[in-house]
Enzyme design. Structure first.
Site, short mmCIF file in Angstrom:
data_model
loop_
_atom_site.label_atom_id
_atom_site.label_comp_id
_atom_site.label_asym_id
_atom_site.label_seq_id
_atom_site.Cartn_x
_atom_site.Cartn_y
_atom_site.Cartn_z
N ARG A 49 2.71 -5.87 -10.82
CA ARG A 49 3.20 -4.37 -11.40
C ARG A 49 4.64 -4.39 -11.36
O ARG A 49 5.29 -5.66 -11.01
CB ARG A 49 2.84 -3.14 -10.56
N GLY A 50 5.26 -3.54 -12.21
CA GLY A 50 6.83 -3.59 -12.51
C GLY A 50 7.07 -4.13 -13.66
O GLY A 50 6.52 -5.23 -14.01
N ALA A 51 7.89 -3.49 -14.53
CA ALA A 51 8.04 -4.04 -15.73
C ALA A 51 8.49 -5.05 -16.21
O ALA A 51 7.59 -5.92 -16.81
CB ALA A 51 9.01 -2.76 -16.40
N GLN A 184 4.32 3.11 -4.23
CA GLN A 184 5.14 1.84 -4.45
C GLN A 184 6.30 1.77 -3.45
O GLN A 184 7.06 0.77 -3.08
CB GLN A 184 5.48 1.61 -5.74
N ASP A 225 11.20 1.82 -17.38
CA ASP A 225 10.16 0.87 -18.15
C ASP A 225 10.27 1.04 -19.35
O ASP A 225 10.04 0.09 -20.10
CB ASP A 225 8.83 1.68 -17.65
N ASN A 235 10.59 6.12 -16.36
CA ASN A 235 10.14 5.47 -15.10
C ASN A 235 8.97 5.95 -14.37
O ASN A 235 8.71 7.02 -14.76
CB ASN A 235 11.56 5.37 -14.32
N LYS A 236 8.82 5.45 -13.13
CA LYS A 236 7.61 5.76 -12.53
C LYS A 236 7.78 7.49 -12.40
O LYS A 236 8.91 7.86 -12.00
CB LYS A 236 7.83 5.23 -11.10
O1 MRU Z 1 3.42 1.53 -12.14
P1 MRU Z 1 4.54 0.45 -11.64
O2 MRU Z 1 4.73 0.24 -10.20
O3 MRU Z 1 4.48 -0.67 -12.50
O4 MRU Z 1 6.07 1.33 -11.81
C1 MRU Z 1 7.34 0.50 -11.93
C2 MRU Z 1 8.58 1.12 -11.96
O5 MRU Z 1 8.24 2.45 -12.52
C3 MRU Z 1 9.68 0.73 -11.96
O6 MRU Z 1 10.85 1.53 -11.63
C4 MRU Z 1 9.83 -0.02 -13.34
O7 MRU Z 1 9.02 -0.97 -13.68
C5 MRU Z 1 11.07 -1.10 -13.08
S1 MRU Z 1 10.89 -2.44 -12.13
C6 MRU Z 1 11.96 -3.49 -11.93
#
Ligand code: MRU
Length: 339
Positions: A49-51, A184, A225, A235-236
């Site tokens: 996970r994470g963009a 997270q 994201d 974002n999340k």
């Molecule tokens: O659903 P996730 O855990 O992939 O969401 C992640 C986020 O929202 C992060 O803030 C975003 O991807 C930036 S990570 C460097």
């Protein structure tokens, strides 16, 4: 032999290994991934996970598939990878870059994936240094979700800024939003703060506004994201709520991201596709998180994975290419030289 390695990814010639982010912090479990299907499964359940990490790992999976299968199949596989999570535009950035190399053959794809990985590491360093420039000793910084080394090839985005500040001897106190529904923050960011030796306190998302009202938050730093041409960003889920509270309490609100998270084709936040997830994640803790269901098992649920923060609530956009205020964003300076 490991060819490339980050905090949560090991790249071998014919497969990946990922650190299963659903198992942290209880266990550091590395899982082999050697097919597009295995990658899709891992990404859907947020083990990867994470963009940035989603995009980079997809690039390697595609390159490794291409080395074993005829070129006639590559586009179909890329399309399937692309559809796995719709919101983080880094996945589209990486797959666009890979598809542009299709005509040059499988070796070129392997090289391109490696270049994307190395690019992300450098972008992290640059944006994190710019983010650290905004921090001073004594700052109490609130962050949301997980934006650290686990989510990227390098030091991370918002957490990267905190990590570089720590390296510079800047003393911070970090408030970590636990980040509902999948925690997270509570599971991953808390773990990374301990790893980085940064003092922190964990809060539930619903405590953030009263913490600000008590005058205990100096800055908010989050990742993204997808950042639109007008500066709105996804974002999340929970980030928007934080931005509203920060605006009301006049707390500076920063978004830290690489240029690969900017989507010039997305004019405003209204155009960002928002992933909807299974209601089970809100009714209780899904499998990896304990399996306890606290809501009625048939409770109807609305479960968007992300929300959109309007540009008007952002103090500055911290990219690898510079720190942009709203006037610079309105002039489109963050889009200059993009791709
Ligand atoms: O659903 P996730 O855990 O992939 O969401 C992640 C986020 O929202 C992060 O803030 C975003 O991807 C930036 S990570 C460097």
């Amino acid at each position: 032999m490991v060819n490339l390695q980050s905090r949560s990814l090991r790249v071998y010639a014919d497969a990946l290994e990922y650190l299963d982010q659903t198992r942290l912090p209880q266990a550091e479990e590395w899982v082999r991934c050697d097919s597009p299907e295995a990658w899709q499964h891992a990404v859907k359940r947020l083990a990867i996970r994470g963009a940035p990490l989603i995009g980079l790992s997809a690039a390697f999976v595609l390159a490794q598939y291409a080395a074993r299968h005829p070129q006639s199949e590559w586009q179909l596989v890329s399309d399937r990878l692309r559809a796995t999570r719709p919101t983080a535009v880094n996945l589209m950035y990486c797959l666009d870059a890979m598809e542009a190399c299709f005509a040059q053959g499988a070796d070129a794809l392997a090289e391109r994936a490696k270049a994307l990985f190395e690019e992300d590491r450098a972008l992290c360093q640059r944006m994190a240094e710019r983010g650290a420039d905004l921090l001073a000793s004594g700052d109490r910084v609130l962050t949301h979700c997980n934006t650290g080394a686990l989510a990227t090839a390098g030091v991370g985005t918002a957490i990267g800024a905190l990590a570089i500040a720590k390296q510079r001897g800047i003393d911070l106190h970090v408030y970590v939003d636990e980040t509902r529904p999948l925690l997270q923050g509570g599971r991953l960011t808390a773990w990374e703060m301990a790893d980085l030796d940064i003092p922190y306190q964990l809060i539930t998302d619903s405590m953030a506004a009263s913490l600000m009202a008590a005058g205990k938050v100096d800055k908010v730093m989050v990742g993204a994201d997808r950042i639109c041409a007008n500066g709105d960003f996804a974002n999340k889920v929970g980030t928007y709520m934080l931005s509203v509270a920060a605006h009301y309490h006049q707390v500076p609100f920063y978004v830290v991201a690489p240029y690969t998270t900017v989507d010039p084709a997305c004019a405003t936040g209204a155009a960002i596709p928002i992933e909807q997830r299974d209601g089970a994640e809100v009714r209780g803790a899904t499998g990896a998180f304990g399996g306890v269901v606290w809501a009625p098992s048939d409770a109807p649920v609305w479960n968007p994975a992300f929300d959109v923060t309007p540009a008007s609530l952002v103090t500055a956009w911290v990219l690898d290419t510079g720190v942009f205020d709203s006037a610079a964003i309105a002039r489109g300076e963050h889009l200059r030289g993009w791709r």
